[in-house]
Design a protein around this motif. Sequence first.
Motif: not given
Length: 204
Positions: A9-14, A188-191, A194-200
């Motif tokens: 039930g959790k999304h891991y990719a777009y 990436d979990g090791k990013s 991560p916040k900026e990557a998610a915003q992109f």
Amino acid sequence: SNDMVSVNGKHYAYPFNAEPGSILLYRKDFFKEAGLDPENPPKTWDELIEYGKKLTNDKHYGLTAAGTTADMAWSHWGMQAMMGGLAINDDWSKATVNSEGNKELFNFWNTLYKEKIFPKQMPGLYTEIEPLVDGRTAMMFNGSFVFDALRNKYADVVDKIGVAPLLTPDGDYKKPTATLGGWTFVDDGKSKHPKEAAQFIDYM
């Protein structure tokens, strides 16, 4: 599809693109010349062989496949899946290449050569549509990734091209026939950002 990018039930990719990795493309004008109905492409392996014989002449082959014609690779995974699986089992502990389904598939592929429906070698990369566009082949196994080139580079030929699902031995389309390329964006979990990557990803 949510199933393609989620676990429990959790999304891991777009997902941003899904495409059939293998379909049948064919020249409607060549069908007419051979006395075949361009709105009724072959649906079974036997029909494909029958059509291929009628379409093969001194101007073009009846059928070719993207990439090196002999390849039974990722773009034809659907054919292997519908016949019972790949050449090795899921945990890679046992070869399954000698299964009855694979034997039937290899015999079908071999028949295309023996009947000279397939060329010995059709040069070009797996993404190229040129052999169909320039008339070297009447039918071709390729993927939906060639649609962009057809629309933009070969717009004058688009109306002559027919599209159909990859064939099955008996015409049953409840079986898998192709990979459905699942192109996705992931953070990436090791990013380090991560916040900026998610915003992109959100922006895309």
